[in-house]
Scaffold this motif. Sequence first.
Motif, PDB file in Angstrom:
ATOM      1  N   MET A  33       0.802  -1.227   0.000  1.00  0.00           N
ATOM      2  CA  MET A  33       0.000   0.000   0.000  1.00  0.00           C
ATOM      3  C   MET A  33       0.832   1.273   0.000  1.00  0.00           C
ATOM      4  O   MET A  33       0.457   2.284   0.600  1.00  0.00           O
ATOM      5  CB  MET A  33      -0.969   0.024   1.195  1.00  0.00           C
ATOM      6  CG  MET A  33      -2.132  -0.911   1.018  1.00  0.00           C
ATOM      7  SD  MET A  33      -1.726  -2.605   1.358  1.00  0.00           S
ATOM      8  CE  MET A  33      -2.172  -2.705   3.067  1.00  0.00           C
ATOM      9  N   GLY A  88       5.424   6.084  12.719  1.00  0.00           N
ATOM     10  CA  GLY A  88       4.375   5.366  12.000  1.00  0.00           C
ATOM     11  C   GLY A  88       3.188   5.208  12.931  1.00  0.00           C
ATOM     12  O   GLY A  88       3.316   5.383  14.152  1.00  0.00           O
ATOM     13  N   SER A  89       2.021   4.895  12.350  1.00  0.00           N
ATOM     14  CA  SER A  89       0.877   4.683  13.249  1.00  0.00           C
ATOM     15  C   SER A  89       1.023   3.381  14.012  1.00  0.00           C
ATOM     16  O   SER A  89       0.406   3.211  15.059  1.00  0.00           O
ATOM     17  CB  SER A  89      -0.460   4.789  12.508  1.00  0.00           C
ATOM     18  OG  SER A  89      -0.415   4.230  11.252  1.00  0.00           O
ATOM     19  N   ALA A 159     -10.463   0.290  11.516  1.00  0.00           N
ATOM     20  CA  ALA A 159      -9.804   0.954  10.382  1.00  0.00           C
ATOM     21  C   ALA A 159     -10.887   1.384   9.390  1.00  0.00           C
ATOM     22  O   ALA A 159     -11.759   0.589   9.031  1.00  0.00           O
ATOM     23  CB  ALA A 159      -8.800   0.032   9.726  1.00  0.00           C
ATOM     24  N   ASP A 188      -9.021   4.355  12.775  1.00  0.00           N
ATOM     25  CA  ASP A 188      -7.722   4.372  12.101  1.00  0.00           C
ATOM     26  C   ASP A 188      -7.949   4.744  10.640  1.00  0.00           C
ATOM     27  O   ASP A 188      -8.401   3.925   9.846  1.00  0.00           O
ATOM     28  CB  ASP A 188      -7.093   2.979  12.250  1.00  0.00           C
ATOM     29  CG  ASP A 188      -5.802   2.822  11.466  1.00  0.00           C
ATOM     30  OD1 ASP A 188      -5.391   3.764  10.766  1.00  0.00           O
ATOM     31  OD2 ASP A 188      -5.202   1.724  11.542  1.00  0.00           O
ATOM     32  N   ALA A 190      -5.880   5.370   8.136  1.00  0.00           N
ATOM     33  CA  ALA A 190      -4.638   5.264   7.362  1.00  0.00           C
ATOM     34  C   ALA A 190      -4.880   5.514   5.869  1.00  0.00           C
ATOM     35  O   ALA A 190      -4.031   6.064   5.181  1.00  0.00           O
ATOM     36  CB  ALA A 190      -4.018   3.872   7.567  1.00  0.00           C
ATOM     37  N   THR A 214      -1.858   8.530   9.093  1.00  0.00           N
ATOM     38  CA  THR A 214      -0.449   8.275   8.813  1.00  0.00           C
ATOM     39  C   THR A 214      -0.067   8.960   7.507  1.00  0.00           C
ATOM     40  O   THR A 214      -0.927   9.155   6.635  1.00  0.00           O
ATOM     41  CB  THR A 214      -0.169   6.764   8.699  1.00  0.00           C
ATOM     42  OG1 THR A 214       1.197   6.561   8.329  1.00  0.00           O
ATOM     43  CG2 THR A 214      -1.060   6.079   7.668  1.00  0.00           C
ATOM     44  N   SER A 216       2.139   7.486   5.679  1.00  0.00           N
ATOM     45  CA  SER A 216       2.731   6.370   4.929  1.00  0.00           C
ATOM     46  C   SER A 216       2.056   6.126   3.584  1.00  0.00           C
ATOM     47  O   SER A 216       2.729   5.951   2.568  1.00  0.00           O
ATOM     48  CB  SER A 216       2.655   5.085   5.750  1.00  0.00           C
ATOM     49  OG  SER A 216       3.451   5.196   6.897  1.00  0.00           O
TER      50      SER A 216
HETATM   51  N1  PMP Z   1      -3.327   1.085  10.035  1.00  0.00           N
HETATM   52  C1  PMP Z   1      -3.687   0.382   8.960  1.00  0.00           C
HETATM   53  C2  PMP Z   1      -5.133   0.072   8.745  1.00  0.00           C
HETATM   54  C3  PMP Z   1      -2.719  -0.054   8.059  1.00  0.00           C
HETATM   55  O1  PMP Z   1      -3.091  -0.790   6.996  1.00  0.00           O
HETATM   56  C4  PMP Z   1      -1.360   0.263   8.287  1.00  0.00           C
HETATM   57  C5  PMP Z   1      -0.250  -0.164   7.349  1.00  0.00           C
HETATM   58  N2  PMP Z   1      -0.406  -1.309   6.661  1.00  0.00           N
HETATM   59  C6  PMP Z   1      -1.040   0.977   9.429  1.00  0.00           C
HETATM   60  C7  PMP Z   1      -2.050   1.388  10.277  1.00  0.00           C
HETATM   61  C8  PMP Z   1       0.368   1.299   9.803  1.00  0.00           C
HETATM   62  O2  PMP Z   1       0.906   2.270   9.030  1.00  0.00           O
HETATM   63  P1  PMP Z   1       2.213   3.085   9.442  1.00  0.00           P
HETATM   64  O3  PMP Z   1       2.811   2.427  10.664  1.00  0.00           O
HETATM   65  O4  PMP Z   1       3.094   3.001   8.257  1.00  0.00           O
HETATM   66  O5  PMP Z   1       1.747   4.463   9.746  1.00  0.00           O
END
Ligand code: PMP
Length: 362
Positions: A33, A88-89, A159, A188, A190, A214, A216
Amino acid sequence: MSRSPDQVIRPEILALSAYHVPPASGMVKLDAMENPYTLPPELREEIAQLAASAPINRYPDAGAASLKAALREALAIPDGMDIMLGNGSDEIIQIIALAFARPGAILMSVEPAFVMFRMIATFTGMGYAGVPLRADFSLDVDAMLTAIARQQPAVIFIAYPNNPTGNLFDADAVSRIIEAAPGVVVVDEAYHAFADASFMDKLVQYPNLLLMRTLSKLGLAGLRLGLLAGRPEWLSQLEKLRLPYNAGIFTQLIAEKVLQYPGILLQQAEAIKTERTVMSKRLVALDGVEVFPTDANFILFRMTQGYKAGKVFQELKKHGILIKNLDGSHPLLKNCLRVTVGTPAENVQFLEALQASLKTSL
Ligand code: PMP
């Protein structure tokens, strides 16, 4: 007297498998992702200069005040809410679990969900309760409410959109869960950049809601920067568990610089959304593939008509394409694969390799 690990390490840790990151060197990487696009050369040049003059002999700003101010604005954090940064989260999930962990305390989520919810519950000695989604991956509110009443979870992670299914749950269903929860609910987000919904404005309404984001999936996965927004009374407690300097100097400098040009990452997210539609349509057109709706930057699909996900996954690898095989990870994900939306060229490569794989996979 020497002790072996299995005499002293907790049995649930001994029983764990480490989070597996498959080698991807030389492959078209569509498994994690990530945003496939890089930053424009002028911005990369600015970043290079910032990095060159960064005082790396000193610890970074422990409170990351300047970056936090930029994030507040970029993410439109409501007035009166605090934010906490994480490596990161993932790290934020861990900080939250650490705060709630005590014997018998439950971390609840749905199943299938992001695997770190369950793993971090185990790391921190919490009990984990995963409430199955319905077969169409929608939230089973009645089952959630029953589980909440019975298990009294200290914290619930949802999420929104969900990983690995990609769908956005019904917002009213999530609200009912927040209202029924005896502890906090962490929404969450993300994958927020690829969806048209958010619980950010609900922070004001619900005192037990925390919201996680995040950078990311937006294009800065390498920086490792996650963020939690919520009421000061929660965040001030969680801050005690955040290790000092968890956001390094390059993370702070570069994230703040990129946030000065919000249009860049947002345009990339729009390009990914457009490609997601193209790719979903092409996948739907293939025989032997069932495609699920997605509000994220990835697509979940199931192999049907006798094709086996494991075999297709291996065939794709032979073609240099790395995606994620979810078969066996949960009963609802039987024969399922997950592909991240890449650049148009990568997606064509993936689809061509998939078609070729279908010919050899029966
Ligand atoms: N939450 C969800 C739903 C995710 O899919 C991901 C990464 N796969 C994350 C959190 C963590 O992301 P990051 O630590 O890179 O912020």
